[in-house]
Design an enzyme around this catalytic site. Structure first.
Site, PDB file in Angstrom:
ATOM      1  N   TRP A  21      17.331  77.939  92.891  1.00 39.09           N
ATOM      2  CA  TRP A  21      16.758  77.750  94.230  1.00 39.09           C
ATOM      3  C   TRP A  21      15.825  78.897  94.616  1.00 39.09           C
ATOM      4  O   TRP A  21      15.195  78.868  95.653  1.00 39.09           O
ATOM      5  CB  TRP A  21      17.859  77.584  95.276  1.00 39.09           C
ATOM      6  CG  TRP A  21      18.963  78.588  95.148  1.00 39.09           C
ATOM      7  CD1 TRP A  21      18.980  79.824  95.694  1.00 39.09           C
ATOM      8  CD2 TRP A  21      20.186  78.431  94.432  1.00 39.09           C
ATOM      9  NE1 TRP A  21      20.145  80.461  95.363  1.00 39.09           N
ATOM     10  CE2 TRP A  21      20.902  79.627  94.584  1.00 39.09           C
ATOM     11  CE3 TRP A  21      20.737  77.405  93.661  1.00 39.09           C
ATOM     12  CZ2 TRP A  21      22.156  79.826  94.002  1.00 39.09           C
ATOM     13  CZ3 TRP A  21      21.979  77.605  93.088  1.00 39.09           C
ATOM     14  CH2 TRP A  21      22.677  78.796  93.260  1.00 39.09           C
ATOM     15  N   GLU A  34      21.548  76.570 100.417  1.00 34.60           N
ATOM     16  CA  GLU A  34      22.200  77.395 101.438  1.00 34.60           C
ATOM     17  C   GLU A  34      23.480  76.745 101.954  1.00 34.60           C
ATOM     18  O   GLU A  34      24.479  77.421 102.161  1.00 34.60           O
ATOM     19  CB  GLU A  34      21.242  77.659 102.611  1.00 34.60           C
ATOM     20  CG  GLU A  34      20.083  78.580 102.276  1.00 34.60           C
ATOM     21  CD  GLU A  34      20.554  79.963 101.820  1.00 34.60           C
ATOM     22  OE1 GLU A  34      21.637  80.411 102.216  1.00 34.60           O
ATOM     23  OE2 GLU A  34      19.813  80.592 101.033  1.00 34.60           O
ATOM     24  N   THR A  40      30.947  79.694  99.157  1.00 32.40           N
ATOM     25  CA  THR A  40      31.195  79.202  97.795  1.00 32.40           C
ATOM     26  C   THR A  40      30.568  80.209  96.839  1.00 32.40           C
ATOM     27  O   THR A  40      29.490  80.703  97.108  1.00 32.40           O
ATOM     28  CB  THR A  40      30.489  77.839  97.572  1.00 32.40           C
ATOM     29  OG1 THR A  40      30.858  76.980  98.629  1.00 32.40           O
ATOM     30  CG2 THR A  40      30.860  77.219  96.250  1.00 32.40           C
ATOM     31  N   LEU A  77      34.312  70.830  96.783  1.00 29.36           N
ATOM     32  CA  LEU A  77      33.674  72.008  97.397  1.00 29.36           C
ATOM     33  C   LEU A  77      34.387  72.450  98.675  1.00 29.36           C
ATOM     34  O   LEU A  77      34.261  73.595  99.096  1.00 29.36           O
ATOM     35  CB  LEU A  77      32.220  71.686  97.759  1.00 29.36           C
ATOM     36  CG  LEU A  77      31.127  72.253  96.888  1.00 29.36           C
ATOM     37  CD1 LEU A  77      29.769  71.922  97.479  1.00 29.36           C
ATOM     38  CD2 LEU A  77      31.234  73.759  96.705  1.00 29.36           C
ATOM     39  N   TYR A 117      21.713  81.629 110.708  1.00 31.91           N
ATOM     40  CA  TYR A 117      21.498  82.175 109.367  1.00 31.91           C
ATOM     41  C   TYR A 117      20.675  81.203 108.499  1.00 31.91           C
ATOM     42  O   TYR A 117      19.657  81.572 107.908  1.00 31.91           O
ATOM     43  CB  TYR A 117      22.835  82.509 108.677  1.00 31.91           C
ATOM     44  CG  TYR A 117      22.639  82.610 107.201  1.00 31.91           C
ATOM     45  CD1 TYR A 117      22.032  83.743 106.656  1.00 31.91           C
ATOM     46  CD2 TYR A 117      22.935  81.539 106.356  1.00 31.91           C
ATOM     47  CE1 TYR A 117      21.758  83.812 105.302  1.00 31.91           C
ATOM     48  CE2 TYR A 117      22.665  81.599 105.011  1.00 31.91           C
ATOM     49  CZ  TYR A 117      22.073  82.735 104.489  1.00 31.91           C
ATOM     50  OH  TYR A 117      21.779  82.790 103.161  1.00 31.91           O
ATOM     51  N   ASP A 135      23.764  87.340 106.873  1.00 35.28           N
ATOM     52  CA  ASP A 135      24.985  86.707 106.367  1.00 35.28           C
ATOM     53  C   ASP A 135      26.002  87.818 106.074  1.00 35.28           C
ATOM     54  O   ASP A 135      25.777  88.976 106.410  1.00 35.28           O
ATOM     55  CB  ASP A 135      24.687  85.866 105.112  1.00 35.28           C
ATOM     56  CG  ASP A 135      24.368  86.718 103.896  1.00 35.28           C
ATOM     57  OD1 ASP A 135      24.070  87.931 104.061  1.00 35.28           O
ATOM     58  OD2 ASP A 135      24.421  86.199 102.767  1.00 35.28           O
ATOM     59  N   CYS A 189      26.092  96.470  96.830  1.00 37.59           N
ATOM     60  CA  CYS A 189      26.974  96.925  97.910  1.00 37.59           C
ATOM     61  C   CYS A 189      28.084  95.887  98.094  1.00 37.59           C
ATOM     62  O   CYS A 189      28.173  95.205  99.105  1.00 37.59           O
ATOM     63  CB  CYS A 189      26.160  97.117  99.195  1.00 37.59           C
ATOM     64  SG  CYS A 189      27.065  98.026 100.451  1.00 37.59           S
ATOM     65  N   CYS A 196      28.664 103.411  94.192  1.00 37.51           N
ATOM     66  CA  CYS A 196      27.678 104.101  95.027  1.00 37.51           C
ATOM     67  C   CYS A 196      26.886 105.136  94.224  1.00 37.51           C
ATOM     68  O   CYS A 196      25.779 105.517  94.630  1.00 37.51           O
ATOM     69  CB  CYS A 196      28.364 104.776  96.212  1.00 37.51           C
ATOM     70  SG  CYS A 196      29.198 103.593  97.290  1.00 37.51           S
ATOM     71  N   CYS A 205      22.864 106.695 103.006  1.00 41.81           N
ATOM     72  CA  CYS A 205      23.954 105.815 103.431  1.00 41.81           C
ATOM     73  C   CYS A 205      25.038 106.582 104.194  1.00 41.81           C
ATOM     74  O   CYS A 205      25.681 107.489 103.657  1.00 41.81           O
ATOM     75  CB  CYS A 205      24.542 105.122 102.202  1.00 41.81           C
ATOM     76  SG  CYS A 205      25.927 104.042 102.619  1.00 41.81           S
TER      77      CYS A 205
END
Ligand code: SF4
Length: 352
Positions: A21, A34, A40, A77, A117, A135, A189, A196, A205
């Protein structure tokens, strides 16, 4: 931070996964991906995306499809209301926008099942419009890098993070920026123990400097989980069985399962057969209780279901048992019906 967008986009260009996608700017395909990927994993969602894209190559194909077919493809799903909303929104695009996916953020947002979103993702990925996506990955990155302790599930938190995400957005390349920050959250992250030491943002950070990586982001509410006890009555004779289309406002609307007796806690046979539901279902008909399955534990976001399958062999004619709103089908046709994952697991275990 001045270079935030530059740092994450150059990280992205070196580390991004090749996902189907990402190679399209077709809003319909982006929307499909999306919705499928919400809660998922990418590896699990991929086969569903491919199945949907092949079965319904355009929004008009999806709009014209039978709901039964859409639900069957979605089977496994979870979060079935998403499939129903997807289908309903496709019909709206066909009816109100002549099958052309709208490009304005507010119009996209007005479609069923599309929240802020997803609208931002479609507007930016497909139309390169300057809307920041926020998100779970983005919340995590921003809360850690900028040391924001406002709970991400509070109204204030949502506003604060959205505002910051929009300030940081590279308005010239919103699609690239949005993809980059989401992928950075997914791969670098990560929720637990991110590495890190190799992170290109570690010099900037807050969480890394203050040793608060595992404390951020903050969530205020704990989801309340309700325990439910399902007794599925699997009524069969030689060839047939009875299934039930779920029509109530409950989980799994419009999917099929077996006649169900829900009890406040797990029950043994003597208690089940004196219940009014059992009497209504079985009445005075003759039957043999062939087996009771082990308990299946099925976890949903707000519910934990403990299910047992009571396998009952009946006399020739199942129609005497037929409870309201249930249908008698050939056992071999069971696989044609869209069923919840719990039922699928039971059937798989029975066959194997
Ligand atoms: S240094 Fe660690 S916590 Fe900070 S952004 Fe990088 S991976 Fe995340």
């Amino acid at each position: 931070m001045k270079h935030f967008s530059g740092i994450i986009t150059s990280w992205y260009q070196q580390n991004k996964r090749d996902l189907p996608w990402r190679n399209t700017n077709d809003p319909y395909m982006i929307w499909l991906s999306e919705i499928i990927l919400q809660q998922t994993r990418v590896d699990q969602g991929m086969s569903y995306y491919i199945k949907f894209a092949e079965s319904f190559p355009s929004v008009n194909d999806l709009a014209k499809a039978d709901e039964e077919k859409v639900m069957k493809l979605w089977q496994g799903l979870g979060y079935y209301s998403r499939a129903r909303n997807l289908h309903a929104a496709a019909k709206t695009v066909k009816a109100e926008y002549k099958g052309k996916f709208p490009s304005a953020y507010e119009t996209i947002l007005s479609l069923k099942g599309i929240g802020e979103y997803t609208a931002a993702a479609i507007a930016s990925f497909a139309f390169n419009k300057p809307h920041a996506v926020v998100d779970g990955n983005v919340y995590r990155v921003l809360s850690r890098v900028f040391g924001i302790e406002t709970p991400i599930d509070s109204t204030n938190g949502k506003k604060e993070f959205l505002q910051l995400a929009n300030e940081l957005l590279n308005k010239k390349e919103p699609a690239l920026h949005n993809q980059a920050i989401m992928e950075f959250g997914a791969l670098q992250c990560k929720p637990q123990n991110p590495d890190c030491s190799v992170c290109p943002l570690n010099m900037h950070c807050y969480a890394f400097a203050k040793k608060q990586v595992n404390e951020l982001p903050v969530k205020s509410k704990k989801t309340k989980v309700r325990d439910r006890f399902f007794n599925y009555i699997v009524l069969t004779n030689k060839e047939s069985t009875i299934i039930n289309k779920r029509t109530d406002k409950d989980i799994w609307t419009n999917l099929y399962d077996f006649p169900l007796i829900e009890t406040p806690m797990g029950v043994a046979e003597p208690d089940l057969i004196v219940s009014s539901e059992w009497k209504k279902l079985v009445g005075k008909n003759k039957y043999v209780l062939r087996a009771v399955s082990p308990e299946y534990k099925h976890v949903l976001s707000h519910q934990k279901i403990y299910a047992r399958f009571w396998e009952i062999e009946c006399a020739k004619d199942l129609s005497n048992f037929k409870p309201d709103a249930a249908i008698i089908i050939k056992k071999k046709d069971l696989q044609k019906y869209a069923v919840p994952r719990l039922i699928e697991n039971y059937l798989e275990r029975k066959i194997s």
